[in-house]
Design a protein around this motif. Structure first.
Motif, PDB file in Angstrom:
ATOM      1  N   VAL A 329       0.843  -1.208   0.000  1.00  0.00           N
ATOM      2  CA  VAL A 329       0.000   0.000   0.000  1.00  0.00           C
ATOM      3  C   VAL A 329       0.871   1.248   0.000  1.00  0.00           C
ATOM      4  O   VAL A 329       0.588   2.230  -0.706  1.00  0.00           O
ATOM      5  CB  VAL A 329      -0.953  -0.018   1.218  1.00  0.00           C
ATOM      6  CG1 VAL A 329      -1.662   1.326   1.372  1.00  0.00           C
ATOM      7  CG2 VAL A 329      -1.977  -1.141   1.069  1.00  0.00           C
ATOM      8  N   ARG A 330       1.949   1.222   0.760  1.00  0.00           N
ATOM      9  CA  ARG A 330       2.858   2.376   0.776  1.00  0.00           C
ATOM     10  C   ARG A 330       3.522   2.567  -0.588  1.00  0.00           C
ATOM     11  O   ARG A 330       3.688   3.702  -1.051  1.00  0.00           O
ATOM     12  CB  ARG A 330       3.913   2.184   1.860  1.00  0.00           C
ATOM     13  CG  ARG A 330       3.376   2.369   3.272  1.00  0.00           C
ATOM     14  CD  ARG A 330       4.411   2.052   4.332  1.00  0.00           C
ATOM     15  NE  ARG A 330       3.907   2.359   5.650  1.00  0.00           N
ATOM     16  CZ  ARG A 330       4.510   1.998   6.791  1.00  0.00           C
ATOM     17  NH1 ARG A 330       5.648   1.317   6.744  1.00  0.00           N
ATOM     18  NH2 ARG A 330       3.985   2.327   7.965  1.00  0.00           N
ATOM     19  N   ALA A 331       3.894   1.456  -1.219  1.00  0.00           N
ATOM     20  CA  ALA A 331       4.499   1.564  -2.548  1.00  0.00           C
ATOM     21  C   ALA A 331       3.503   2.124  -3.557  1.00  0.00           C
ATOM     22  O   ALA A 331       3.864   2.942  -4.416  1.00  0.00           O
ATOM     23  CB  ALA A 331       4.994   0.186  -3.004  1.00  0.00           C
ATOM     24  N   ASP A 332       2.244   1.703  -3.455  1.00  0.00           N
ATOM     25  CA  ASP A 332       1.210   2.232  -4.350  1.00  0.00           C
ATOM     26  C   ASP A 332       1.070   3.742  -4.170  1.00  0.00           C
ATOM     27  O   ASP A 332       0.941   4.493  -5.142  1.00  0.00           O
ATOM     28  CB  ASP A 332      -0.139   1.563  -4.060  1.00  0.00           C
ATOM     29  CG  ASP A 332      -0.165   0.098  -4.490  1.00  0.00           C
ATOM     30  OD1 ASP A 332       0.744  -0.324  -5.228  1.00  0.00           O
ATOM     31  OD2 ASP A 332      -1.093  -0.612  -4.047  1.00  0.00           O
ATOM     32  N   ALA A 333       1.073   4.180  -2.894  1.00  0.00           N
ATOM     33  CA  ALA A 333       0.914   5.602  -2.617  1.00  0.00           C
ATOM     34  C   ALA A 333       2.095   6.404  -3.172  1.00  0.00           C
ATOM     35  O   ALA A 333       1.937   7.500  -3.706  1.00  0.00           O
ATOM     36  CB  ALA A 333       0.780   5.817  -1.116  1.00  0.00           C
ATOM     37  N   SER A 334       3.294   5.834  -3.062  1.00  0.00           N
ATOM     38  CA  SER A 334       4.492   6.538  -3.571  1.00  0.00           C
ATOM     39  C   SER A 334       4.504   6.637  -5.083  1.00  0.00           C
ATOM     40  O   SER A 334       5.047   7.583  -5.664  1.00  0.00           O
ATOM     41  CB  SER A 334       5.752   5.813  -3.096  1.00  0.00           C
ATOM     42  OG  SER A 334       5.838   5.822  -1.696  1.00  0.00           O
ATOM     43  N   ALA A 335       3.877   5.652  -5.739  1.00  0.00           N
ATOM     44  CA  ALA A 335       3.888   5.611  -7.204  1.00  0.00           C
ATOM     45  C   ALA A 335       2.850   6.536  -7.826  1.00  0.00           C
ATOM     46  O   ALA A 335       2.920   6.820  -9.026  1.00  0.00           O
ATOM     47  CB  ALA A 335       3.646   4.176  -7.676  1.00  0.00           C
TER      48      ALA A 335
END
Length: 338
Positions: A329-335
């Motif tokens: 989820v954090r990676a999705d938000a960063s992308a």
């Protein structure tokens, strides 16, 4: 004979009154000795839900217990470690542990609204990673159907399947024996002190539960039984409603499944043969496989040497799965474009 009968009635009345008084005093003692962790949050109409949030960071992990009387305690071995890396919230549904009971019959949509209102009133902001054990899985499906914009990822911990009643019946060729009879009988006697005095050891929580947790759950169990019976009575309707929201898009999803088989004494208590137990285990695993397909980013993992309560038997497996989804989820938000 009349005097003897009247005397017997008097003795019974005294025993009943003594039991009720004992139960009342025991409930007051439980409230003093074991206050609610976290806080009691007003969810509307003056009714309060116990919500225990710890740690900092996003996304917020929200834990949903299964159909039992443990409430937020179900996550005793998981929540503290998750809270070292992000915000983590566990709660108790209406009528369970410290949460005020709700009126009327149980409605899973109202339960989802309770959780939504509790999180909002406490200032907990999405995105949420939802973690559900057993019937907590369908509860979280319903929450996702109603508040999908808040749910960024999910972890199912040996979660119930919306079609399980029919599929298990087909697997063994007959209805699965009703297992709620004892808890309904206990509910009818909870006011009398009988549950507190005579409930079998181990009836509150599995053997892997830590002693401190068991002490708290045991002290509050007579108050919590009514809430559990209310949920049990609505099981068929709950599963039907949850089944309408099983498509989870591309949300990260981890499905954890037990590997331990039901012991012979448990099968015997349910009126099941060893062969029927094997067929039910096979069908349960097939349903868990199906759950992992509900998201394009779903995966299925077996928990070694774990019973239905994976979060108590093998907490590190659950912690790792939660951290995996949180990382995604954090990676999705960063992308996402800013």
């Amino acid at each position: 004979m009349r005097r003897i009968a009247l005397g017997a009635v008097g003795v019974v009345a005294l025993v009943v009154l003594a039991g009720a008084a004992f139960e009342g005093l025991s409930r007051a003692a439980a409230a003093r000795s074991f206050p609610p962790p976290g806080r009691l949050v007003d969810v509307g109409g003056g009714r309060r839900i116990q919500l225990d949030c710890r740690g900092t960071g996003a996304p917020v992990v929200v834990f949903e217990s299964g159909l039992d009387t443990l409430g937020s305690l179900s996550w005793t071995r998981v929540q503290p470690q998750v809270a070292t890396t992000t915000r983590a919230c566990a709660y108790s549904r209406a009528g369970i542990m410290w949460s005020d009971p709700a009126s009327g019959s149980f409605d899973v949509r109202r339960e989802a609204q309770d959780l939504h209102n509790a999180l909002a009133a406490a200032g907990e902001k999405p995105p949420f990673v939802m973690v559900g054990h057993s019937l907590g899985g369908p509860y979280l499906l319903t929450y996702t159907g109603q508040y999908g914009g808040e749910v960024a990822g999910l972890v199912f911990v040996d979660a119930s399947h919306p079609d399980q009643i029919a599929r298990l019946r087909d697997a063994i060729g007959r209805d699965v024996p009703e297992s709620a009879g004892m808890i309904k009988a206990a509910n009818a006697l909870a006011w009398s002190g009988a549950v507190r005095l005579f409930a079998p050891k181990g009836a509150v929580a599995p053997a892997s539960a830590p002693p401190g947790m068991v002490a708290i759950a045991t002290a509050w169990q007579p108050q919590s039984i009514r809430g559990a019976v209310r949920e049990s009575d609505a099981l068929t309707k709950t599963l039907a409603i949850a089944g309408q929201s099983r498509r989870l898009g591309d949300r990260p999803l981890v499905v954890l499944t037990r590997t331990a088989k039901a012991p012979p004494e448990a099968l015997k208590a349910m009126g099941l043969s060893a062969d029927e137990g094997r067929k039910m285990d096979d069908e349960w695993r097939a349903m868990q496989d199906d759950e992992a397909t509900w998201s394009t980013r779903g995966r299925h993992q077996f928990a070694p040497n774990a019973s239905h309560y994976i979060q108590l038997d093998q907490p590190q497996v659950v912690i790792a799965a939660v951290q995996d989804v949180v990382s995604q989820v954090r990676a999705d938000a960063s992308a996402r474009p800013r």
